[in-house]
Write a protein that holds these residues in place. Structure first.
Motif, PDB file in Angstrom:
ATOM      1  N   VAL A  74       0.837  -1.202   0.000  1.00 13.79           N
ATOM      2  CA  VAL A  74       0.000   0.000   0.000  1.00 13.79           C
ATOM      3  C   VAL A  74       0.871   1.252   0.000  1.00 13.79           C
ATOM      4  N   LEU A  75       1.850   1.278   0.879  1.00 12.16           N
ATOM      5  CA  LEU A  75       2.721   2.445   0.998  1.00 12.16           C
ATOM      6  C   LEU A  75       3.552   2.666  -0.270  1.00 12.16           C
ATOM      7  N   GLU A  76       4.001   1.586  -0.868  1.00 12.16           N
ATOM      8  CA  GLU A  76       4.773   1.715  -2.114  1.00 12.16           C
ATOM      9  C   GLU A  76       3.906   2.276  -3.234  1.00 12.16           C
ATOM     10  N   TYR A  77       2.632   1.842  -3.261  1.00  9.68           N
ATOM     11  CA  TYR A  77       1.727   2.385  -4.272  1.00  9.68           C
ATOM     12  C   TYR A  77       1.465   3.864  -4.022  1.00  9.68           C
ATOM     13  N   LYS A  92       5.881   8.759   9.182  1.00  7.59           N
ATOM     14  CA  LYS A  92       6.015   9.119  10.604  1.00  7.59           C
ATOM     15  C   LYS A  92       4.868   8.519  11.418  1.00  7.59           C
ATOM     16  N   ASN A  93       3.677   8.535  10.861  1.00  4.85           N
ATOM     17  CA  ASN A  93       2.530   7.913  11.529  1.00  4.85           C
ATOM     18  C   ASN A  93       2.719   6.406  11.641  1.00  4.85           C
ATOM     19  N   TRP A 112       9.546  -5.685  13.961  1.00  6.62           N
ATOM     20  CA  TRP A 112      10.898  -5.117  13.890  1.00  6.62           C
ATOM     21  C   TRP A 112      11.365  -4.966  12.444  1.00  6.62           C
ATOM     22  N   PHE A 113      11.028  -5.939  11.604  1.00  3.66           N
ATOM     23  CA  PHE A 113      11.403  -5.845  10.190  1.00  3.66           C
ATOM     24  C   PHE A 113      10.719  -4.639   9.537  1.00  3.66           C
ATOM     25  N   HIS A 114       9.448  -4.457   9.869  1.00  2.00           N
ATOM     26  CA  HIS A 114       8.694  -3.349   9.283  1.00  2.00           C
ATOM     27  C   HIS A 114       9.269  -2.013   9.748  1.00  2.00           C
ATOM     28  N   ARG A 115       9.706  -1.940  11.000  1.00  2.00           N
ATOM     29  CA  ARG A 115      10.289  -0.686  11.500  1.00  2.00           C
ATOM     30  C   ARG A 115      11.588  -0.358  10.763  1.00  2.00           C
ATOM     31  N   LYS A 121      12.782   4.866   4.951  1.00  2.00           N
ATOM     32  CA  LYS A 121      11.942   5.680   4.071  1.00  2.00           C
ATOM     33  C   LYS A 121      11.882   7.140   4.530  1.00  2.00           C
ATOM     34  N   LEU A 122      12.190   7.369   5.791  1.00  2.82           N
ATOM     35  CA  LEU A 122      12.140   8.722   6.325  1.00  2.82           C
ATOM     36  C   LEU A 122      13.303   9.563   5.802  1.00  2.82           C
ATOM     37  N   ASP A 123      13.020  10.831   5.532  1.00  5.95           N
ATOM     38  CA  ASP A 123      14.097  11.730   5.107  1.00  5.95           C
ATOM     39  C   ASP A 123      15.161  11.848   6.192  1.00  5.95           C
ATOM     40  N   LYS A 124      14.688  11.921   7.427  1.00  4.46           N
ATOM     41  CA  LYS A 124      15.610  12.055   8.548  1.00  4.46           C
ATOM     42  C   LYS A 124      15.059  11.290   9.736  1.00  4.46           C
ATOM     43  N   CYS A 125      15.520  10.076   9.879  1.00  4.70           N
ATOM     44  CA  CYS A 125      15.096   9.265  11.017  1.00  4.70           C
ATOM     45  C   CYS A 125      15.842   9.734  12.260  1.00  4.70           C
TER      46      CYS A 125
END
Length: 312
Positions: A74-77, A92-93, A112-115, A121-125
């Motif tokens: 979903v996020l990739e789409y 961020k959400n 943990w894998f998803h995190r 994907k974040l510009d600045k984690c």
């Protein structure tokens, strides 16, 4: 009678518990059925509602790994069809949602894998915050290897000094010498921090002195002994043979003293035997006697000890 408190029997309590479990199962079945119906009616284009619907299932069962895969799809789409800033808000959400899941299910591979996937994907984690999250969880459970793995992931992608993490392992080990994961983390950092052979050799010798505190404090705990064994093995290829033997001989002294203090503990005897085999200057009868004593102290590993006889 009035005023008399009725105490439930164990059978009544078990029956109530079973009914509650059945209610939870029915509710979960309802949630998953609703989600599957939603997916079957879903258009080929994903919307944010797809995230909302899948979230409900994962809040109840984070081990449903195919739904984590679904969320990533979903996020990739959406990433291809939304503005960059809008996607950053979604990511961020997502991090907030994952953190909520982690606090309830601290040892789920899929969370943990998803995190890891979202953090990249974040510009600045906020990697420092991620470390603090791990530290908080490790204060609750020092053996949560998911946390330790995630810490290594953070170090790989964040640019946070490895020496900072090295100091953290010192803190955790001093809190509990049995923290095997902290010892492992420490060993993985040493060869990355000290890349020059002479510098690494010097640090390894320093570590040998430091680890003595652990083995003297908890001589029956294997984690510090395993680290000691790793240190001597890592030293071998980076120092001269003569120097290596001198180092091993210097280690034999305090270990022999510990054997006298803890005659029923196998670890000092076992490590001293390995050191003697490496040095190669001890009588065969003495080595065989050590092996027989080890078999007596630790009969469950008799075949391993007998295999050491072939090295004599």
């Amino acid at each position: 009678m009035h005023g008399v408190l009725k105490v439930k029997t164990s059978e009544e309590k078990a029956r109530e518990l079973k009914l509650k479990e059945l209610e939870k199962i029915k509710e979960y079945q309802r949630i998953t059925t609703k989600f599957n119906e939603f997916r079957s009616q879903e258009d080929e284009f994903y919307e944010e509602k797809s995230l909302d619907e899948s979230k409900i299932v994962l809040e109840n069962n984070p081990e449903y790994y195919s739904i984590w895969n679904y969320r990533r799809s979903v996020l990739e789409y959406l990433e291809k069809n939304r503005e960059h800033d809008e996607m950053q808000t979604l990511y961020k959400n997502e991090m907030k949602f994952i953190e909520e899941c982690i606090q309830r299910f601290t040892k789920s591979y899929w969370i943990w894998f998803h995190r890891k996937w979202i953090s990249l994907k974040l510009d600045k984690c906020d990697w420092e915050r991620e470390l603090k999250l791990c530290s908080k969880l490790l204060d609750l459970d020092l053996r949560n290897f998911h946390c330790w793995s995630y810490r290594r992931f953070i170090l790989k992608h964040s640019g946070i000094p490895l020496t900072q993490e090295f100091d953290y392992t010192t803190k955790k080990i001093e809190q509990n010498f049995s923290n095997y994961s902290a010892w492992h983390q420490r060993s993985s950092l040493l060869t990355k921090i000290y890349t020059e052979p002479s510098e690494l050799a010097s640090k390894l010798k320093e570590e040998l002195e430091w680890v003595r505190n652990a083995v003297y404090t908890e001589p029956k705990d294997q984690s510090s002994w395993v680290y000691h064994k790793w240190l001597t093995g890592t030293l071998k290829p980076i120092v001269a043979t003569t120097e290596y033997k001198d180092i091993l001989k210097s280690e034999l002294g305090p270990i022999t003293e510990l054997m006298e203090l803890e005659p029923d503990c196998k670890w000092p005897l076992y490590i001293s035997l390995l050191l003697k085999l490496e040095i190669g200057e001890y009588p065969k009868d003495q080595l065989l006697q050590d092996i027989q004593l080890l078999i007596k102290l630790d009969p469950y590993h008799i075949n391993y000890y007998k295999s050491l006889e072939n090295k004599i």
